[in-house]
Write a protein that holds these residues in place. Structure first.
Motif, PDB file in Angstrom:
ATOM      1  N   THR A  43      -3.519  -4.475   2.321  1.00  0.00           N
ATOM      2  CA  THR A  43      -2.227  -4.917   2.853  1.00  0.00           C
ATOM      3  C   THR A  43      -1.561  -3.801   3.645  1.00  0.00           C
ATOM      4  O   THR A  43      -1.053  -4.028   4.749  1.00  0.00           O
ATOM      5  N   ASN A  50      -1.360  -4.233  12.497  1.00  0.00           N
ATOM      6  CA  ASN A  50      -0.859  -5.528  12.959  1.00  0.00           C
ATOM      7  C   ASN A  50      -1.918  -6.626  12.762  1.00  0.00           C
ATOM      8  O   ASN A  50      -2.242  -7.379  13.669  1.00  0.00           O
ATOM      9  N   HIS A  52      -3.672  -9.358   9.456  1.00  0.00           N
ATOM     10  CA  HIS A  52      -3.480  -9.986   8.158  1.00  0.00           C
ATOM     11  C   HIS A  52      -4.634  -9.554   7.257  1.00  0.00           C
ATOM     12  O   HIS A  52      -5.573  -8.903   7.711  1.00  0.00           O
ATOM     13  N   TYR A  86      -8.319  -9.199  10.786  1.00  0.00           N
ATOM     14  CA  TYR A  86      -8.091  -9.120   9.339  1.00  0.00           C
ATOM     15  C   TYR A  86      -8.620  -7.826   8.731  1.00  0.00           C
ATOM     16  O   TYR A  86      -9.586  -7.249   9.220  1.00  0.00           O
ATOM     17  N   ASP A 121      -0.092 -11.688   4.580  1.00  0.00           N
ATOM     18  CA  ASP A 121       0.470 -10.939   5.705  1.00  0.00           C
ATOM     19  C   ASP A 121       0.503  -9.453   5.344  1.00  0.00           C
ATOM     20  O   ASP A 121       0.066  -9.060   4.250  1.00  0.00           O
ATOM     21  N   LYS A 123       2.771  -7.669   4.359  1.00  0.00           N
ATOM     22  CA  LYS A 123       3.656  -7.343   3.239  1.00  0.00           C
ATOM     23  C   LYS A 123       3.084  -7.844   1.911  1.00  0.00           C
ATOM     24  O   LYS A 123       3.696  -7.684   0.871  1.00  0.00           O
ATOM     25  N   LYS A 125       2.441 -11.099   1.291  1.00  0.00           N
ATOM     26  CA  LYS A 125       2.848 -12.485   1.046  1.00  0.00           C
ATOM     27  C   LYS A 125       1.674 -13.420   1.330  1.00  0.00           C
ATOM     28  O   LYS A 125       1.013 -13.310   2.355  1.00  0.00           O
ATOM     29  N   LEU A 127       0.071 -16.386   2.773  1.00  0.00           N
ATOM     30  CA  LEU A 127       0.362 -17.307   3.862  1.00  0.00           C
ATOM     31  C   LEU A 127      -0.399 -18.614   3.717  1.00  0.00           C
ATOM     32  O   LEU A 127       0.093 -19.672   4.094  1.00  0.00           O
ATOM     33  N   TRP A 162      -4.816 -18.469  11.443  1.00  0.00           N
ATOM     34  CA  TRP A 162      -4.006 -17.658  10.536  1.00  0.00           C
ATOM     35  C   TRP A 162      -3.898 -16.208  10.970  1.00  0.00           C
ATOM     36  O   TRP A 162      -3.556 -15.341  10.173  1.00  0.00           O
ATOM     37  N   VAL A 164      -2.193 -12.982  13.088  1.00  0.00           N
ATOM     38  CA  VAL A 164      -0.804 -12.558  13.277  1.00  0.00           C
ATOM     39  C   VAL A 164      -0.191 -13.321  14.450  1.00  0.00           C
ATOM     40  O   VAL A 164       0.917 -13.853  14.349  1.00  0.00           O
ATOM     41  N   ASN A 168       3.033 -16.201  14.579  1.00  0.00           N
ATOM     42  CA  ASN A 168       4.227 -15.586  15.154  1.00  0.00           C
ATOM     43  C   ASN A 168       4.916 -16.589  16.082  1.00  0.00           C
ATOM     44  O   ASN A 168       4.351 -16.995  17.091  1.00  0.00           O
TER      45      ASN A 168
END
Length: 177
Positions: A43, A50, A52, A86, A121, A123, A125, A127, A162, A164, A168
């Motif tokens: 992560t 930038n 996932h 990724y 993501d 952070k 989280k 998704l 999925w 970034v 967005n």
């Protein structure tokens, strides 16, 4: 008596063969890995790049998990799509290593079977959780039966959906002329 000896011999041979296959199999998952530490590191790395995080949950016992891993390794476009978008993490789940903390963190994706994919993501989280059954091929083999395995096009569509950029909202704003 001869029949009983034959049956016992067959059971002994098949048991020995099964146990050899089990220990001599492919080992892409590390049962001893600290899944939460791996997820945290991925992560953090994803946030800086930038990207996932793509998590594949499964185990060395899972033929579908190994087949998917091999498909990625042998399909340049899949490998490139993952590498470009990724940080990829394998999280082991087996009868001795449930990785309960990681499963809770990931939203209990194992409810869908194995392998199962989770997109995080930067952070951490969740998704999306993808049931790999939706990525299976619909191809019919020469024997008239459905081929076993995952479909490259379906998998790329899932992966691209999925990224970034894909999630967005700025990506979809009308460009000024």
């Amino acid at each position: 008596m001869k029949k009983l000896f034959t049956i016992l011999a067959a059971i002994l041979i098949s048991t020995a063969a099964f146990s050899q296959t089990k220990t001599g199999g492919v080992h892409i998952y590390n049962p001893e890995a600290n899944a939460m530490a791996d997820l945290k590191a991925a992560t953090e790395k994803a946030a800086k790049a930038n990207k996932h995080v793509l998590v594949q949950v499964g185990g060395n016992w899972c033929t579908w998990c190994i087949a998917f891993h091999n498909l990625v390794d042998t399909t340049a476009v899949l490998k490139q799509t993952i590498n470009d978008n990724y940080e990829f993490v394998l999280v082991n789940w087996d009868k001795d290593h449930h990785n309960d903390e990681a499963m809770k963190f990931l939203g209990f994706p194992n409810r869908f079977g194995y392998p199962v994919f989770v997109v995080l993501d930067g952070k951490g989280k969740v998704l999306h959780i993808e049931n790999s059954a939706y990525l299976e091929t619909d191809e019919i083999g020469a024997n008239g039966k459905k081929k076993v395995g995952h479909d490259v096009k379906k998998t790329i569509s899932f992966l691209k959906g999925w990224t970034v950029a894909a999630v967005n909202p700025e990506t979809y704003k009308a460009k000024a002329k």
